[in-house]
Scaffold this motif. Structure first.
Motif, short mmCIF file in Angstrom:
data_model
loop_
_atom_site.label_atom_id
_atom_site.label_comp_id
_atom_site.label_asym_id
_atom_site.label_seq_id
_atom_site.Cartn_x
_atom_site.Cartn_y
_atom_site.Cartn_z
N ASP A 95 22.70 -35.07 22.58
CA ASP A 95 21.97 -36.30 22.81
C ASP A 95 22.82 -37.29 23.61
OD1 ASP A 95 23.32 -38.24 20.59
OD2 ASP A 95 23.08 -36.20 19.81
N ASP A 96 22.15 -38.33 24.11
CA ASP A 96 22.82 -39.32 24.95
C ASP A 96 23.93 -40.06 24.21
OD1 ASP A 96 21.08 -38.56 26.89
OD2 ASP A 96 19.91 -40.41 26.92
N ASP A 97 23.78 -40.23 22.89
CA ASP A 97 24.78 -40.95 22.11
C ASP A 97 26.11 -40.21 22.07
OD1 ASP A 97 23.02 -42.99 21.59
OD2 ASP A 97 22.43 -42.22 19.61
N HIS A 98 26.09 -38.92 22.35
CA HIS A 98 27.33 -38.15 22.42
C HIS A 98 27.73 -37.87 23.87
CE1 HIS A 98 26.05 -37.30 18.27
NE2 HIS A 98 27.32 -37.13 18.02
N LEU A 99 26.73 -37.61 24.72
CA LEU A 99 27.01 -37.24 26.11
C LEU A 99 27.73 -38.34 26.88
CD1 LEU A 99 26.66 -35.48 28.66
CD2 LEU A 99 24.35 -36.43 28.88
N TYR A 100 27.15 -39.53 26.92
CA TYR A 100 27.70 -40.58 27.77
C TYR A 100 29.07 -41.08 27.30
CZ TYR A 100 23.41 -40.51 30.41
OH TYR A 100 22.38 -40.11 31.20
N PRO A 101 29.28 -41.28 25.98
CA PRO A 101 30.64 -41.65 25.56
C PRO A 101 31.68 -40.59 25.89
CG PRO A 101 29.06 -42.21 23.85
CD PRO A 101 28.31 -41.41 24.87
N ALA A 102 31.30 -39.31 25.81
CA ALA A 102 32.24 -38.23 26.15
C ALA A 102 32.61 -38.29 27.63
CB ALA A 102 31.64 -36.87 25.80
N LEU A 103 31.62 -38.52 28.50
CA LEU A 103 31.89 -38.61 29.93
C LEU A 103 32.73 -39.84 30.25
CD1 LEU A 103 28.43 -37.59 31.46
CD2 LEU A 103 30.45 -36.16 31.10
N THR A 104 32.43 -40.94 29.57
CA THR A 104 33.21 -42.16 29.77
C THR A 104 34.66 -41.95 29.35
OG1 THR A 104 31.27 -43.55 29.41
CG2 THR A 104 33.42 -44.60 29.15
N ALA A 105 34.86 -41.16 28.30
CA ALA A 105 36.22 -40.88 27.82
C ALA A 105 36.99 -39.99 28.79
CB ALA A 105 36.17 -40.23 26.44
N GLY A 106 36.27 -39.30 29.69
CA GLY A 106 36.94 -38.48 30.70
C GLY A 106 36.68 -36.99 30.64
N ALA A 107 35.77 -36.57 29.76
CA ALA A 107 35.46 -35.14 29.69
C ALA A 107 34.92 -34.66 31.03
CB ALA A 107 34.43 -34.88 28.60
N CYS A 108 35.32 -33.47 31.43
CA CYS A 108 34.92 -32.94 32.74
C CYS A 108 33.65 -32.11 32.67
CB CYS A 108 36.05 -32.10 33.33
SG CYS A 108 36.35 -30.54 32.47
N GLY A 109 33.22 -31.77 31.46
CA GLY A 109 32.02 -30.95 31.30
C GLY A 109 31.49 -31.04 29.89
N PHE A 110 30.28 -30.56 29.70
CA PHE A 110 29.60 -30.74 28.41
C PHE A 110 28.72 -29.53 28.16
CE2 PHE A 110 26.84 -32.55 25.27
CZ PHE A 110 27.51 -33.64 24.71
N LEU A 111 29.14 -28.67 27.24
CA LEU A 111 28.38 -27.47 26.90
C LEU A 111 27.92 -27.54 25.45
CD1 LEU A 111 30.56 -24.66 28.55
CD2 LEU A 111 28.60 -25.86 29.53
N LEU A 112 26.79 -26.92 25.18
CA LEU A 112 26.26 -26.85 23.82
C LEU A 112 26.70 -25.55 23.16
CD1 LEU A 112 22.65 -28.22 24.43
CD2 LEU A 112 24.71 -29.46 23.72
N LYS A 113 26.84 -25.59 21.84
CA LYS A 113 27.36 -24.43 21.11
C LYS A 113 26.41 -23.25 21.09
CE LYS A 113 30.69 -26.79 18.13
NZ LYS A 113 31.07 -27.17 16.75
N ASP A 114 25.16 -23.45 21.48
CA ASP A 114 24.25 -22.31 21.56
C ASP A 114 24.32 -21.61 22.92
OD1 ASP A 114 23.00 -24.14 23.18
OD2 ASP A 114 21.09 -24.16 22.09
N ALA A 115 25.29 -22.00 23.75
CA ALA A 115 25.47 -21.35 25.05
C ALA A 115 25.87 -19.89 24.85
CB ALA A 115 26.53 -22.07 25.87
#
Length: 208
Positions: A86-106
């Motif tokens: 969700d956005d509440d996790h995605l955007y703070p992670a990107l702001t913190a500097g994460a280079c990518g975002f994958l879900l555990k069901d990948a």
């Protein structure tokens, strides 16, 4: 060899990730942490190339850990692997500097591809996350930014392919140029478009 630090508060998740990574000839798991505080300490001690970071953990969470790790070691790549897209996790992670975002069901193959792409400088995202990111940007931006002056024809080609979501290797193959040349063009494009990361560059190229 890609040196990876695994961070997740669930032992079974870490064990599965280690088994998956250890079976690869080009990936080495150099450490594991079950919370953000331990991740920060291990990242400082082990100097991994890539941190696979969970977000929800007791004590210091993954977002705080990402920010602190990158403040100390900007060259480290942090790839988020989480259940929560969700956005509440995605955007703070990107702001913190994460280079990518994958879900555990990948699928395992997608996760391994994400690890390799992140380590190579790309920004891997689960398809549904990237789709929502673009959709949100479309609705959030009322005006379309003007293309900067001074782009070369080749830079425009690269920019168009970044917008399609292609990796550096795929762009190189499509344009019949070297991966290093692609990286040089992307660095130049990020400077000319004032884009802090590849995701923002892709959004810029889409006009959102």
């Amino acid at each position: 060899m890609i040196r990876v630090l695994l961070v997740d508060d669930q032992h079974l998740i870490r064990a599965g990730l280690r088994m998956l990574c250890d079976a690869q000839p080009d990936i080495e798991v150099v450490g594991e942490a079950d919370n953000g505080r331990e991740a920060i300490a291990l990242a400082a001690r082990l100097s991994p190339d890539l941190v696979v970071m969970d977000l929800r953990m007791p004590g210091v969470d993954g977002i705080t850990a990402t920010s602190r790790i990158l403040a100390d070691r900007p060259a480290v790549r942090v790839l988020v692997l989480t259940t929560f897209g969700d956005d509440d996790h995605l955007y703070p992670a990107l702001t913190a500097g994460a280079c990518g975002f994958l879900l555990k069901d990948a699928p395992p193959a997608a996760l391994l591809d994400g690890i390799r792409r992140a380590a190579a400088g790309d920004s891997p995202f689960s398809h549904e996350v990237l789709k929502r990111l673009v959709q949100r940007a479309v609705h959030a931006r009322a005006e379309t930014p003007r293309m900067p002056q001074g782009l070369t024809a080749r830079e425009q080609d690269v920019l168009n392919l970044v917008a399609e979501g292609l990796s550096n290797a795929e762009i190189a193959e499509r344009l019949h140029i070297g991966v290093t040349t692609v990286k040089t063009h992307i660095t130049s494009l990020m400077t000319k478009t004032d884009s802090p990361n590849r995701v923002r560059l892709a959004l810029f190229a889409r006009g959102v």
